[in-house]
Design an enzyme around this catalytic site. Structure first.
Site, PDB file in Angstrom:
ATOM      1  CE  LYS A   4      -4.784  -4.881  -0.188  1.00 65.18           C
ATOM      2  NZ  LYS A   4      -5.936  -5.371   0.727  1.00 65.18           N
ATOM      3  CB  VAL A  54      -1.044  -0.007   1.189  1.00 68.32           C
ATOM      4  CG1 VAL A  54      -1.633   1.198   1.186  1.00 68.32           C
ATOM      5  CG2 VAL A  54      -1.829  -1.167   1.346  1.00 68.32           C
ATOM      6  CG  ASP A  67      -6.914 -11.396   7.673  1.00 66.24           C
ATOM      7  OD1 ASP A  67      -6.224 -12.280   8.597  1.00 66.24           O
ATOM      8  OD2 ASP A  67      -6.201 -10.769   6.759  1.00 66.24           O
TER       9      ASP A  67
END
Length: 320
Positions: free
Chosen positions: A40, A25, A132
């Site tokens: 990104k 990023v 996540d």
């Protein structure tokens, strides 16, 4: 090659913000608007186009919620990368402010907890599981955490999806995923995020992990399971002695070994008005609130002594 040479007509790159296995990023300024953004760069040699489009669609769909990072509905494809644009989080990640072996102040953790649970409720209400959740994937709009946002939805899937075992295990993974064998599949539900939330709160408050992996052969995890199953008879493990009894109840609700027994994320809100971390006195006693509970460290074994204060200032101690 970082791909920056192929976006020069649109952005002026300022610096790198982060690097991962699948992407990196960069902070950049849009040449037309002058706005600072995060770019990104997703590696094409590690990510199929269908997987990238799946993540991008989820990001765009969730962008309307203020607790999730805003993603703009366009992307650039180069020879090596898929590149998309997000709003910039100027204060970094939650991980960046957690001091090792110390954590961050309880009041800051509680501010984060309110916002993270709300974002998870928003996702879960739409049938999505983040998969996540960890401090690296919580972005800060300010260093005091008055405004934070969830990010990184590369693993996000719908409830009921079949997910395979992971190539490596991290402490935020629940035991049902850690114990999954190759070629086995797990039916996904929201309980996976609830477990990760519990670990995230522990790490934020302490600055260390409760265990390396939630599997039977891990000693720290074994100790936790033994306490969870016999908590009416044995004290909490050493790593958990810095928490109040009420906070331990909260953690047990989030970190139940049985996925179906885990409480929803907003359970945390019921504990916000209570202290989570115990006070540590100068003689190494861990003291809770009004001295009703004292935890002693004696010959590497914890004894929990409950003091019952009678009206006539009589104190009786009951060991359990």
């Amino acid at each position: 090659m970082d791909g920056t040479s192929q976006i020069g007509d649109h952005y002026h790159v300022i610096k790198k913000l982060g690097q991962g296995t699948f992407s990196h990023v960069l902070m950049a300024r849009e040449l037309i608007s002058g706005h600072l953004v995060a770019l990104k760069f997703v590696r094409k040699d590690r990510t199929r186009q269908t997987t990238f489009i799946h993540e991008l669609n989820i990001l765009i769909a969730l962008s309307e919620y203020p607790g999730i990072i805003k993603t703009y509905p366009t992307y650039i494809e180069t020879m090596d990368y898929f590149i998309f644009t997000q709003e910039l989080a100027p204060a970094g990640t939650l991980q960046s402010i957690i001091k090792a072996e110390v954590g961050i102040p309880e009041e800051v953790v509680k501010r984060c907890a309110v916002q993270i649970t709300a974002a998870l409720d928003y996702m879960h209400g739409r049938g999505l599981v983040h998969r996540d959740l960890k401090p690296d994937n919580v972005l800060l709009m300010d260093k005091e955490c008055y405004h934070i946002k969830l990010c990184d939805f590369g693993f996000t899937q719908l409830v009921g999806s079949l997910i395979p075992s992971m190539s490596h295990i991290i402490p935020y993974m629940p035991p049902e995923l850690c114990s999954l064998k190759p070629k086995q599949l797990l039916v996904l539900d929201q309980s996976m995020d609830i477990w990760s939330l519990g670990i995230l709160l522990f790490v934020a408050l302490t600055g260390y992990f409760p265990w390396e992996e939630a599997v039977g052969h891990n000693h720290k995890y074994q100790m936790f399971l033994h306490w969870q199953d016999n908590r009416n008879y044995v004290p909490a493990p050493l790593l958990w002695k810095g928490f109040t009894q009420k906070a331990l109840v909260m953690f047990l609700k989030l970190l139940s070994h049985n996925p179906s027994s885990r409480s929803p994320p907003d359970t945390v809100l019921k504990f916000l008005h209570l202290p989570w971390t115990a006070k540590v006195s100068s003689d190494s006693l861990v003291v809770e609130g009004d001295l009703n509970i004292i935890i002693l460290d004696d010959n590497d074994e914890l004894q929990v002594i409950e003091y019952i204060i009678q009206e006539q200032e009589q104190v009786s101690a009951v060991c359990y």
